[in-house]
Design a protein around this motif. Structure first.
Motif, PDB file in Angstrom:
ATOM      1  N   TYR A 177       0.858  -1.185   0.000  1.00  0.00           N
ATOM      2  CA  TYR A 177       0.000   0.000   0.000  1.00  0.00           C
ATOM      3  C   TYR A 177       0.889   1.228   0.000  1.00  0.00           C
ATOM      4  O   TYR A 177       1.623   1.480   0.953  1.00  0.00           O
ATOM      5  N   ASP A 178       0.832   2.003  -1.084  1.00  0.00           N
ATOM      6  CA  ASP A 178       1.692   3.179  -1.246  1.00  0.00           C
ATOM      7  C   ASP A 178       0.815   4.435  -1.296  1.00  0.00           C
ATOM      8  O   ASP A 178       0.380   4.863  -2.361  1.00  0.00           O
ATOM      9  N   VAL A 179       0.572   5.015  -0.135  1.00  0.00           N
ATOM     10  CA  VAL A 179      -0.307   6.174  -0.069  1.00  0.00           C
ATOM     11  C   VAL A 179       0.329   7.380  -0.754  1.00  0.00           C
ATOM     12  O   VAL A 179      -0.388   8.245  -1.299  1.00  0.00           O
ATOM     13  N   ASP A 180       1.658   7.451  -0.784  1.00  0.00           N
ATOM     14  CA  ASP A 180       2.320   8.567  -1.467  1.00  0.00           C
ATOM     15  C   ASP A 180       2.029   8.529  -2.966  1.00  0.00           C
ATOM     16  O   ASP A 180       1.777   9.580  -3.586  1.00  0.00           O
ATOM     17  N   THR A 186      -3.735  11.414  -7.314  1.00  0.00           N
ATOM     18  CA  THR A 186      -4.888  12.275  -7.052  1.00  0.00           C
ATOM     19  C   THR A 186      -4.555  13.746  -7.308  1.00  0.00           C
ATOM     20  O   THR A 186      -5.322  14.467  -7.965  1.00  0.00           O
ATOM     21  N   LYS A 187      -3.411  14.199  -6.826  1.00  0.00           N
ATOM     22  CA  LYS A 187      -3.011  15.598  -6.997  1.00  0.00           C
ATOM     23  C   LYS A 187      -2.773  15.958  -8.464  1.00  0.00           C
ATOM     24  O   LYS A 187      -2.986  17.100  -8.883  1.00  0.00           O
ATOM     25  N   ASN A 191      -8.372  10.823 -12.425  1.00  0.00           N
ATOM     26  CA  ASN A 191      -9.560  10.313 -11.752  1.00  0.00           C
ATOM     27  C   ASN A 191      -9.693   8.841 -12.113  1.00  0.00           C
ATOM     28  O   ASN A 191     -10.094   8.492 -13.226  1.00  0.00           O
ATOM     29  N   ILE A 192      -9.354   7.979 -11.173  1.00  0.00           N
ATOM     30  CA  ILE A 192      -9.299   6.547 -11.450  1.00  0.00           C
ATOM     31  C   ILE A 192     -10.712   5.975 -11.575  1.00  0.00           C
ATOM     32  O   ILE A 192     -11.504   6.020 -10.633  1.00  0.00           O
ATOM     33  N   GLU A 193     -11.007   5.454 -12.774  1.00  0.00           N
ATOM     34  CA  GLU A 193     -12.304   4.827 -13.006  1.00  0.00           C
ATOM     35  C   GLU A 193     -12.227   3.304 -12.953  1.00  0.00           C
ATOM     36  O   GLU A 193     -13.194   2.638 -12.615  1.00  0.00           O
ATOM     37  N   TYR A 194     -11.037   2.756 -13.271  1.00  0.00           N
ATOM     38  CA  TYR A 194     -10.856   1.308 -13.264  1.00  0.00           C
ATOM     39  C   TYR A 194      -9.550   0.950 -12.574  1.00  0.00           C
ATOM     40  O   TYR A 194      -8.585   1.716 -12.606  1.00  0.00           O
ATOM     41  N   ASN A 242     -12.719   7.222  -0.759  1.00  0.00           N
ATOM     42  CA  ASN A 242     -12.675   8.365   0.155  1.00  0.00           C
ATOM     43  C   ASN A 242     -12.165   9.636  -0.508  1.00  0.00           C
ATOM     44  O   ASN A 242     -12.488  10.749  -0.073  1.00  0.00           O
ATOM     45  N   HIS A 243     -11.374   9.473  -1.579  1.00  0.00           N
ATOM     46  CA  HIS A 243     -10.849  10.645  -2.286  1.00  0.00           C
ATOM     47  C   HIS A 243     -11.643  10.948  -3.562  1.00  0.00           C
ATOM     48  O   HIS A 243     -11.162  11.657  -4.452  1.00  0.00           O
ATOM     49  N   LYS A 244     -12.842  10.394  -3.623  1.00  0.00           N
ATOM     50  CA  LYS A 244     -13.830  10.763  -4.648  1.00  0.00           C
ATOM     51  C   LYS A 244     -13.414  10.413  -6.076  1.00  0.00           C
ATOM     52  O   LYS A 244     -13.804  11.095  -7.025  1.00  0.00           O
ATOM     53  N   HIS A 245     -12.607   9.357  -6.227  1.00  0.00           N
ATOM     54  CA  HIS A 245     -12.367   8.859  -7.578  1.00  0.00           C
ATOM     55  C   HIS A 245     -13.648   8.194  -8.081  1.00  0.00           C
ATOM     56  O   HIS A 245     -14.445   7.666  -7.296  1.00  0.00           O
TER      57      HIS A 245
END
Length: 292
Positions: A177-180, A186-187, A191-194, A242-245
């Motif tokens: 899991y790489d939150v960075d 995201t920044k 916008n990830i759809e898949y 949670n980040h609205k993708h």
């Protein structure tokens, strides 16, 4: 940016399940289904690393030539039956065949996206890794090979042994899991759809550990690591939500069967492995399945 991105224009996108080194079927299947002008993402367990690099240097140029003629690009995502170095270092890097790092983003554009500087038609997040449930057996086979090599080469150095040993398992196989990386994606406005991954979140099929009980008896850490594997993908799912993708679909392999279900209006599709059938699904607004 450190996140690797791949941009394609006026191409359809597909995802395929595990192929386990059966590279010989790729050209035939793509020709049979008359696939052109497309990107095909393979959802892990490509089979990279079991053979020496020279082996891949012999087969991939031929496949690459065939893909160029059809305007098709193959993207390989890391599975547990793959050497991580091939993906981190992009060692398969031809014009139309590439092994891609974890957390790569594939953007599918149309011409007007480029001309008007609009965002992609859709973006696909690719994350590899998984657990080999038979890893103890694979380690035993590796050790037997080393013992046999030492017997016939009593003066061999450790470097010689490592250079000549046959690999069946890689200890860095797990997903991470790489939150960075996710923050960076995201920044940057993707916008990830898949999502295409090798394994899946813990709420996806399969929902239990039936079928791996015998392996858990000989591998005391297997159950814990399998839970970690699935929880890692759940963390990625939760981040995207949670980040609205605009997550619409998630495609994965690893479990060697075909299954589709919805979770909170997101479609989750498990793709079968090549030793059962060629399992390919189109990614997009009107997906179609190609299974044989």
């Amino acid at each position: 940016m450190s996140v690797k991105t791949y941009n394609f224009y006026n191409k359809r996108a597909y995802v395929v399940g595990d192929i386990h080194g059966h590279f010989d079927v790729i050209k035939n299947k793509i020709k049979t289904y008359k696939i052109t002008d497309s990107v095909i993402i393979f959802a892990g367990d490509i089979g990279l690393g079991f053979e020496k690099p020279e082996h891949y240097k012999q087969i991939f140029p031929k496949i690459n030539k065939a893909m160029k003629l059809r305007n098709v690009t193959l993207l390989f995502v890391r599975g547990n039956h793959d050497s991580k170095i091939y993906f981190e270092n992009e060692l398969i890097n031809y014009s139309n065949i590439k092994s891609i790092p974890d957390y790569s983003v594939v953007n599918i554009h149309q011409d007007w996206d480029y001309e008007m500087k609009e965002p992609p038609k859709f973006s696909i997040l690719c994350v590899g890794g998984g657990v080999s449930i038979d890893r103890q057996h694979r380690l035993d086979v590796e050790m037997a090979f080393v013992i046999n090599y030492k017997f016939y080469h009593p003066n061999a150095s450790q470097e010689d042994i490592e250079a000549n040993r046959k690999r069946y398992y890689w200890s860095d196989e797990l997903p991470f899991y790489d939150v960075d990386k996710l923050d960076e994606i995201t920044k940057e406005g993707y916008n990830i759809e898949y999502v295409v991954s090798h394994t899946a979140p813990n709420f996806c099929y399969p929902h239990d550990k039936r079928g791996i009980e015998k392996w858990m008896l000989v591998d005391e850490n297997l159950e814990k690591d399998v839970d970690y594997e699935r929880n890692t993908m759940t963390s990625i799912y939760n981040y995207l939500i949670n980040h609205k993708h605009i997550l619409t679909g998630w495609y994965y392999g690893h479990f060697h069967s075909h299954y589709n279900a919805y979770y909170n209006n997101v479609s989750f599709t498990l793709l079968d492995s090549e030793h059962h059938k060629w399992d390919m699904v189109e990614i997009g607004y009107k997906p179609m399945e190609i299974t044989v």
